[in-house]
Design an enzyme around this catalytic site. Structure first.
Site, PDB file in Angstrom:
ATOM      1  N   TRP A 103      42.312  44.778  29.629  1.00  9.74           N
ATOM      2  CA  TRP A 103      43.557  43.999  29.509  1.00  9.74           C
ATOM      3  C   TRP A 103      44.773  44.908  29.642  1.00  9.74           C
ATOM      4  O   TRP A 103      45.757  44.561  30.296  1.00  9.74           O
ATOM      5  CB  TRP A 103      43.600  43.230  28.175  1.00  9.74           C
ATOM      6  CG  TRP A 103      42.545  42.176  28.100  1.00  9.74           C
ATOM      7  CD1 TRP A 103      41.479  42.141  27.254  1.00  9.74           C
ATOM      8  CD2 TRP A 103      42.433  41.003  28.922  1.00  9.74           C
ATOM      9  NE1 TRP A 103      40.709  41.026  27.503  1.00  9.74           N
ATOM     10  CE2 TRP A 103      41.263  40.317  28.513  1.00  9.74           C
ATOM     11  CE3 TRP A 103      43.194  40.481  29.965  1.00  9.74           C
ATOM     12  CZ2 TRP A 103      40.852  39.120  29.114  1.00  9.74           C
ATOM     13  CZ3 TRP A 103      42.778  39.285  30.565  1.00  9.74           C
ATOM     14  CH2 TRP A 103      41.623  38.625  30.140  1.00  9.74           C
ATOM     15  N   ASP A 173      50.714  44.307  23.095  1.00  9.84           N
ATOM     16  CA  ASP A 173      49.881  43.131  23.311  1.00  9.84           C
ATOM     17  C   ASP A 173      48.982  43.021  22.073  1.00  9.84           C
ATOM     18  O   ASP A 173      48.043  43.786  21.909  1.00  9.84           O
ATOM     19  CB  ASP A 173      49.045  43.305  24.589  1.00  9.84           C
ATOM     20  CG  ASP A 173      48.052  42.160  24.803  1.00  9.84           C
ATOM     21  OD1 ASP A 173      47.983  41.255  23.952  1.00  9.84           O
ATOM     22  OD2 ASP A 173      47.340  42.180  25.826  1.00  9.84           O
ATOM     23  N   LYS A 199      43.320  33.224  19.530  1.00 11.84           N
ATOM     24  CA  LYS A 199      42.360  33.990  18.713  1.00 11.84           C
ATOM     25  C   LYS A 199      42.736  33.900  17.229  1.00 11.84           C
ATOM     26  O   LYS A 199      41.961  33.431  16.423  1.00 11.84           O
ATOM     27  CB  LYS A 199      42.313  35.436  19.182  1.00 11.84           C
ATOM     28  CG  LYS A 199      41.856  35.545  20.640  1.00 11.84           C
ATOM     29  CD  LYS A 199      42.105  36.890  21.202  1.00 11.84           C
ATOM     30  CE  LYS A 199      42.118  36.917  22.700  1.00 11.84           C
ATOM     31  NZ  LYS A 199      40.909  36.445  23.355  1.00 11.84           N
TER      32      LYS A 199
END
Ligand code: PMP
Length: 365
Positions: A103, A173, A199
């Site tokens: 990511w 992030d 999440k």
């Protein structure tokens, strides 16, 4: 299935049962409104209240000062991979990216479309199994910002504390660990933190961005930048320049209220530490399970481990699912197992996993 299972999936992920029950109870009609949250206007008083609750909860949980904005944006965390450099990376500036997983790598690659990117450190040559140490970080003097991924969902690694970036702004992030512990925002260069909700915050469809005033209103972007791509647009219009993801924000308001009722982020920190410790202890208790991530970089949200052979891994995942423990298959790039034990995964779920692991070892070890 006739009962809810324990959901160890990496995301969209488990939500607090209390929240789901509240959603169910009020789905036909919000109290005092006479309409479902799925039907209300984003300009209505009812939604004003929902938005206010979500924002106030986030401000209180994170302990934000008045110079920080909270934005609710559509598009997922991937959208932020572009919005961050679009808003912050001016001509001539350099953005430092620390590449600790797929990511983070995607974020850096996207930023290259908008300006100069310097990879301040990468652990790709070690298959992202650890977080770099502070001495490994080659930060650019005067970097426009430094970007890190606080928790690496795929490899199962996590920064135990944010790196010292001096007076450079830190962009994080935090998609897979936001609000799993107190949020570290105060730093001289300011912070901008983003997290897809699916999440630890709510359902998919909304991304929360928390940023200091000077970063939200950076004025570094070109005048051709589309209106909705500007952080300033959302800040000036309280995330309602256009129709926001009303339902997702509603659930975020409930999840953040739940977090507050659980005792806030200090309490979550303690509980998450305890939960992760139990699973890692089981992994380390014999030679049957092997932790995938380096011990000093282990994530408290995504516990990755494998067995002796891929066949045994596959058998574990199937048997676990039969025992009501779902979503344990590791990411295809890592293999093995991944137990995502986010805030809403109850401690009983962790206990059930640990017992199952002991039993499976007994039968197959
Ligand atoms: N960053 C991290 C750390 C993630 O785990 C994910 C999704 N799993 C993303 C970014 C991408 O999120 P989205 O699908 O919301 O764009």
């Amino acid at each position: 299935m006739t009962e809810r299972v324990f959901n160890f999936g990496a995301g969209p992920a488990v939500l607090p049962e209390q929240v789901l029950e509240e959603v169910r109870e009020h789905l036909m009609m919000l109290p005092g409104v006479g309409m479902s949250v799925l039907e209300i206007s984003h300009r209505s008083e009812a939604f004003d209240e929902i938005l206010m609750t979500a924002e106030t909860n986030i401000r209180t949980l994170a302990g934000l000062s008045d110079d920080y904005h909270v934005l609710f944006l559509p598009g997922g965390a991937t959208h932020q991979f572009a919005m961050v450099p679009m808003n912050l990376l001016s001509d001539g500036g350099i953005a430092d990216y620390v590449v600790t997983g797929p990511w983070a790598k995607k974020a850096a690659k996207e930023a290259e479309k908008f300006g100069a990117v310097h990879i301040a450190a990468t652990t790709e040559h070690e298959r992202f199994m650890r977080i770099p140490t502070s001495v490994e970080l080659d930060l650019t003097a005067g970097a426009t910002y430094v970007h890190v991924t606080s928790n690496n969902t795929i490899a199962g690694t996590e920064w135990c504390e944010m790196p010292d970036v001096g007076d450079r702004p830190l962009v994080v992030d935090a998609s897979s660990d936001i609000f799993s512990r107190p949020l570290d925002v105060a730093r001289p260069g300011g912070s901008l933190i983003y997290a897809g909700a699916q999440k630890n915050l709510g359902p998919a469809g909304v991304t929360v961005v928390i940023g200091r005033d000077d970063l939200i209103f950076s004025n570094r972007s070109p005048s051709t930048l589309p209106t909705l791509m500007r952080y300033a647009t959302s800040a000036e219009n309280r995330s309602r320049y256009n129709t926001p993801p009303v339902f997702a924000i509603y659930v975020v308001s409930l999840v953040t209220s739940w977090l507050r009722d659980q005792g806030g982020l200090e309490a979550m920190d303690e509980r998450n530490e305890r939960k992760a410790r139990k699973v890692y202890a089981q992994i380390d208790s014999s030679g049957f399970y092997h932790g995938t991530a380096s011990t000093d970089s282990r994530s408290r949200m995504n516990v990755t481990f494998r067995l002796e052979t891929p066949r045994l891994d596959a058998r574990f995942v199937t048997a676990a699912a039969d025992a009501g423990l779902a979503g344990l298959k590791g990411h295809r790039s890592v293999g093995g197992q991944r137990a995502s034990i986010y805030n809403a995964l109850p401690e009983e779920g962790v206990d059930a996993l640990v017992s199952f692991m002991a039993e499976f070892e007994c039968m197959n070890g």
